[in-house]
Design a protein around this motif. Structure first.
Motif, PDB file in Angstrom:
ATOM      1  N   VAL A 149       0.841  -1.180   0.000  1.00  0.00           N
ATOM      2  CA  VAL A 149       0.000   0.000   0.000  1.00  0.00           C
ATOM      3  C   VAL A 149       0.877   1.230   0.000  1.00  0.00           C
ATOM      4  N   LYS A 150       0.575   2.166  -0.877  1.00  0.00           N
ATOM      5  CA  LYS A 150       1.327   3.396  -0.963  1.00  0.00           C
ATOM      6  C   LYS A 150       0.351   4.550  -1.074  1.00  0.00           C
ATOM      7  N   LYS A 151       0.605   5.618  -0.356  1.00  0.00           N
ATOM      8  CA  LYS A 151      -0.290   6.768  -0.400  1.00  0.00           C
ATOM      9  C   LYS A 151       0.355   7.906  -1.175  1.00  0.00           C
ATOM     10  N   ASN A 152      -0.443   8.617  -1.962  1.00  0.00           N
ATOM     11  CA  ASN A 152       0.041   9.794  -2.667  1.00  0.00           C
ATOM     12  C   ASN A 152      -0.551  11.029  -2.012  1.00  0.00           C
ATOM     13  N   PRO A 153      -0.089  12.233  -2.350  1.00  0.00           N
ATOM     14  CA  PRO A 153      -0.562  13.449  -1.689  1.00  0.00           C
ATOM     15  C   PRO A 153      -2.051  13.666  -1.817  1.00  0.00           C
ATOM     16  N   SER A 154      -2.692  13.148  -2.841  1.00  0.00           N
ATOM     17  CA  SER A 154      -4.130  13.371  -3.030  1.00  0.00           C
ATOM     18  C   SER A 154      -4.980  12.364  -2.271  1.00  0.00           C
ATOM     19  N   GLU A 194      -5.217   9.316  -2.698  1.00  0.00           N
ATOM     20  CA  GLU A 194      -5.651   8.187  -3.499  1.00  0.00           C
ATOM     21  C   GLU A 194      -4.742   7.005  -3.224  1.00  0.00           C
ATOM     22  N   VAL A 195      -5.292   5.849  -3.204  1.00  0.00           N
ATOM     23  CA  VAL A 195      -4.539   4.649  -2.882  1.00  0.00           C
ATOM     24  C   VAL A 195      -4.055   3.988  -4.152  1.00  0.00           C
ATOM     25  N   GLU A 196      -2.752   3.785  -4.252  1.00  0.00           N
ATOM     26  CA  GLU A 196      -2.187   3.074  -5.375  1.00  0.00           C
ATOM     27  C   GLU A 196      -1.858   1.660  -4.948  1.00  0.00           C
ATOM     28  N   GLU A 197      -1.812   0.750  -5.886  1.00  0.00           N
ATOM     29  CA  GLU A 197      -1.547  -0.631  -5.542  1.00  0.00           C
ATOM     30  C   GLU A 197      -0.432  -1.194  -6.402  1.00  0.00           C
ATOM     31  N   LYS A 198       0.268  -2.150  -5.817  1.00  0.00           N
ATOM     32  CA  LYS A 198       1.362  -2.793  -6.507  1.00  0.00           C
ATOM     33  C   LYS A 198       1.274  -4.275  -6.235  1.00  0.00           C
ATOM     34  N   ASP A 199       1.096  -5.069  -7.263  1.00  0.00           N
ATOM     35  CA  ASP A 199       0.955  -6.508  -7.094  1.00  0.00           C
ATOM     36  C   ASP A 199       2.307  -7.137  -6.821  1.00  0.00           C
ATOM     37  N   ASP A 200       2.386  -7.966  -5.797  1.00  0.00           N
ATOM     38  CA  ASP A 200       3.585  -8.752  -5.534  1.00  0.00           C
ATOM     39  C   ASP A 200       3.454 -10.140  -6.139  1.00  0.00           C
ATOM     40  N   ASP A 201       2.248 -10.658  -6.165  1.00  0.00           N
ATOM     41  CA  ASP A 201       2.011 -12.001  -6.692  1.00  0.00           C
ATOM     42  C   ASP A 201       0.831 -11.957  -7.632  1.00  0.00           C
ATOM     43  N   ALA A 202       0.781 -12.890  -8.552  1.00  0.00           N
ATOM     44  CA  ALA A 202      -0.374 -13.014  -9.434  1.00  0.00           C
ATOM     45  C   ALA A 202      -1.520 -13.619  -8.660  1.00  0.00           C
ATOM     46  N   GLU A 203      -2.742 -13.228  -9.015  1.00  0.00           N
ATOM     47  CA  GLU A 203      -3.907 -13.765  -8.330  1.00  0.00           C
ATOM     48  C   GLU A 203      -4.177 -15.182  -8.780  1.00  0.00           C
ATOM     49  N   THR A 240     -25.441  -6.221   1.391  1.00  0.00           N
ATOM     50  CA  THR A 240     -24.700  -6.838   0.292  1.00  0.00           C
ATOM     51  C   THR A 240     -23.266  -6.348   0.303  1.00  0.00           C
ATOM     52  N   TYR A 241     -22.342  -7.248   0.111  1.00  0.00           N
ATOM     53  CA  TYR A 241     -20.911  -6.910   0.118  1.00  0.00           C
ATOM     54  C   TYR A 241     -20.290  -7.215  -1.228  1.00  0.00           C
ATOM     55  N   GLN A 242     -19.564  -6.244  -1.771  1.00  0.00           N
ATOM     56  CA  GLN A 242     -18.823  -6.455  -3.004  1.00  0.00           C
ATOM     57  C   GLN A 242     -17.381  -6.022  -2.787  1.00  0.00           C
ATOM     58  N   PRO A 243     -16.407  -6.877  -3.055  1.00  0.00           N
ATOM     59  CA  PRO A 243     -15.011  -6.445  -2.978  1.00  0.00           C
ATOM     60  C   PRO A 243     -14.787  -5.268  -3.920  1.00  0.00           C
ATOM     61  N   THR A 244     -14.082  -4.225  -3.430  1.00  0.00           N
ATOM     62  CA  THR A 244     -13.923  -3.009  -4.220  1.00  0.00           C
ATOM     63  C   THR A 244     -12.573  -2.918  -4.906  1.00  0.00           C
ATOM     64  N   GLY A 245     -11.728  -3.904  -4.737  1.00  0.00           N
ATOM     65  CA  GLY A 245     -10.403  -3.823  -5.343  1.00  0.00           C
ATOM     66  C   GLY A 245      -9.424  -2.999  -4.535  1.00  0.00           C
ATOM     67  N   ILE A 246      -9.775  -2.680  -3.280  1.00  0.00           N
ATOM     68  CA  ILE A 246      -8.844  -1.953  -2.414  1.00  0.00           C
ATOM     69  C   ILE A 246      -7.606  -2.810  -2.208  1.00  0.00           C
ATOM     70  N   LEU A 257     -10.432  -0.586   6.677  1.00  0.00           N
ATOM     71  CA  LEU A 257      -9.098  -0.443   6.098  1.00  0.00           C
ATOM     72  C   LEU A 257      -9.042   0.737   5.141  1.00  0.00           C
ATOM     73  N   GLN A 258     -10.080   0.900   4.342  1.00  0.00           N
ATOM     74  CA  GLN A 258     -10.120   2.024   3.408  1.00  0.00           C
ATOM     75  C   GLN A 258     -10.074   3.354   4.157  1.00  0.00           C
ATOM     76  N   TYR A 259     -10.835   3.448   5.245  1.00  0.00           N
ATOM     77  CA  TYR A 259     -10.836   4.678   6.037  1.00  0.00           C
ATOM     78  C   TYR A 259      -9.449   4.946   6.634  1.00  0.00           C
ATOM     79  N   ILE A 260      -8.844   3.920   7.226  1.00  0.00           N
ATOM     80  CA  ILE A 260      -7.539   4.095   7.869  1.00  0.00           C
ATOM     81  C   ILE A 260      -6.486   4.539   6.866  1.00  0.00           C
ATOM     82  N   TRP A 261      -6.481   3.918   5.682  1.00  0.00           N
ATOM     83  CA  TRP A 261      -5.470   4.255   4.684  1.00  0.00           C
ATOM     84  C   TRP A 261      -5.672   5.640   4.088  1.00  0.00           C
ATOM     85  N   GLN A 262      -6.900   6.082   3.987  1.00  0.00           N
ATOM     86  CA  GLN A 262      -7.172   7.370   3.355  1.00  0.00           C
ATOM     87  C   GLN A 262      -7.150   8.528   4.341  1.00  0.00           C
ATOM     88  N   GLU A 263      -7.450   8.249   5.625  1.00  0.00           N
ATOM     89  CA  GLU A 263      -7.580   9.332   6.598  1.00  0.00           C
ATOM     90  C   GLU A 263      -6.448   9.396   7.613  1.00  0.00           C
TER      91      GLU A 263
END
Length: 474
Positions: free
Chosen positions: A132-137, A139-148, A199-205, A412-418
């Motif tokens: 997980v990496k945060k940018n100044p805006s 926004e959450v960027e992602e970097k894959d370490d392994d293939a799904e 209803t729960y849908q994974p958001t790709g976070i 997790l989304q809240y913690i990473w963004q706020e």
């Protein structure tokens, strides 16, 4: 009633009422008959238990698929209990008696297996380890370490099936409401909100999943249960001269969040939603934590917790336990290295079997729909209350994906963004594997583990997710 016997009275030549009064009686009877027919045609108001079952059939069946019928009948059947041994009593005598009844210590069964499992050889349900990496805006960027995994697409679509069937449009622009084509009733709006919040849908976070060594079973913790398929019940525990009971009866799956905490000597533990007290009592039975801070918002529930502790723990051994009545969402100072967030939830078994305090009863819809938001805020507070390097365990007694993985994802989304706190999800596959002799786990859980009720081992439901605070600013 007199007007039902007029013909009988005439046949016996019994004097009747005046004709005027008789006409009045006949009219009342006709009015009563009309009301009776109208009442018989009015749909019966469903009970809370009926509404709960309809809700679960609608929202759980698409998620759990072919195993839902087995889960459904198990939820409607008497759950299975275990006996948490009270270490402040004659332990050996109690153990001998329970062993003679056919019960076994489920923790001793897995202790050796957990010790022999290396942390870097855990089989995963999915490869989803990301940085997980945060940018100044923010926004959450992602970097894959392994293939799904190849079947990860299928696992995501299971949670999306219901929304495909029940999708509705949400208008957010004022222009979209002009002209008005339809006015929705309050009931229809509640139904739409129910669909969204249930209803729960994974958001790709991007989620950082870490693999740790297996937790160790506390040597002083003893939990006895009957074998699979044995539906026997434990006798009521006896008390000694001081009124302390031999063992505490609880759902066997309720011990798993305490095991997941991996308690160590000198731990300062926060039990954020502690009442009615079974998990706090289990923590105390380990003889490991330096302190246990038990908090609950409800004063009546806190009294139940106090009663449980007094029934099992000597008065001179409770100095390390603090009871506090406070809104857990306000606890945000990092004072604890272990935090248990066992949140209020649907309580699936209760709402299917009991009308008392049933969240699905009319008038409690708004309260029930707010649960995911309250749960997210409590989990966020638990993370904020945990020091760097500490652990947070989130648990519920519901099968609701929205209240389980949906809440973990939202927090997790809240913690990473706020905030600048770096949080990772701890893989609990080793726990599922080691406890498979006692519990049945769902294979498709992504951010935790779910214990599924079955007729042969009718424990749960129980959801457990573990988070690790990797880094937090000072």
């Amino acid at each position: 009633m007199p007007f039902l016997k007029l013909s009988y009275l005439r046949s016996k030549k019994i004097p009747l009422f005046s004709k005027r009064f008789e006409s009045f009686i006949r009219q009342q009877y006709r009015n009563f008959s009309k009301k009776q027919r109208r009442w018989s045609q009015t749909p019966r108001e469903l009970s809370g238990t009926d509404k709960a079952l309809e809700h679960f059939d609608l929202f759980y069946k698409p998620v759990y698929g072919e195993v839902w019928p087995s889960i459904r009948i198990s939820l409607l059947t008497t759950q299975k209990y275990c006996a948490l041994i009270n270490n402040f009593r004659d332990v050996e005598g109690v153990v001998d008696r329970l062993t003679q009844l056919g019960a076994r210590d489920i923790l001793r069964d897995v202790s050796d297996a957990l010790k022999n499992q290396p942390g870097d050889k855990v089989d995963n349900n999915f490869n989803f380890t990301r940085e997980v990496k945060k940018n100044p805006s923010n926004e959450v960027e992602e970097k894959d370490d392994d293939a799904e995994d190849e079947d990860s697409e299928d696992k995501l679509t299971e949670g999306e099936e219901l929304m495909t069937l029940l999708r509705y449009e949400k208008n957010t622009s004022l222009d979209n409401f002009i002209p008005v084509k339809r006015v929705y009733t309050e009931k229809e709006l509640n139904e739409q909100e129910d669909i969204e919040r249930s209803t729960y849908q994974p958001t790709g976070i991007p989620v950082n999943v870490i693999h740790e060594g297996p937790v160790q079973i506390p040597k002083d913790l003893r939990v006895y249960a009957y074998e699979k398929g044995d539906t026997g019940e434990f006798p009521s525990p006896n008390s000694n001269m001081d009124g302390k009971l031999e063992y505490f009866l609880m759902d066997g799956a309720s011990i798993l969040p305490v095991i997941a905490l991996d308690l160590q000597p000198s731990d300062n533990v926060l039990d954020l939603c502690s009442a009615p007290g079974g998990k706090a009592l289990a923590m105390k039975q380990t003889n490991l934590p330096e302190s246990i801070y038990c908090n609950d918002l409800s004063g009546s529930r806190l009294k139940r917790l106090q009663k449980v502790l007094r029934s099992y723990i000597p008065d001179n051994m409770t100095d390390d336990i603090t009871l506090k009545q406070q809104d857990g969402r306000q606890l945000k100072t990092p004072h604890f290295n272990k935090v248990l967030v066992d949140v209020p939830c649907n309580t699936d078994r209760h709402v299917l079997l009991e009308e008392d305090n049933n969240l699905f009863k009319s008038g409690r819809t708004g309260e029930r729909l707010q649960l995911p938001t309250v749960q997210r805020d409590l989990l966020v507070a638990g993370i904020l209350s945990c020091v760097q390097g500490g652990s947070v365990v989130y648990s519920t007694c519901t099968l609701s994906a929205a209240q389980n993985e949906g809440v973990v994802q939202s927090a997790l989304q809240y913690i990473w963004q706020e905030t600048d706190i770096n949080v990772a999800v701890v893989d609990l596959n080793h726990m599922a594997k080691s406890f498979s002799k006692t519990f049945r786990f769902w294979r498709h859980s992504r951010l935790g583990q779910v214990v599924l009720p079955t007729l042969s081992c009718n424990f749960g439901p129980m959801y457990i997710a573990k988070l690790r605070i990797l880094e937090r600013p000072t």
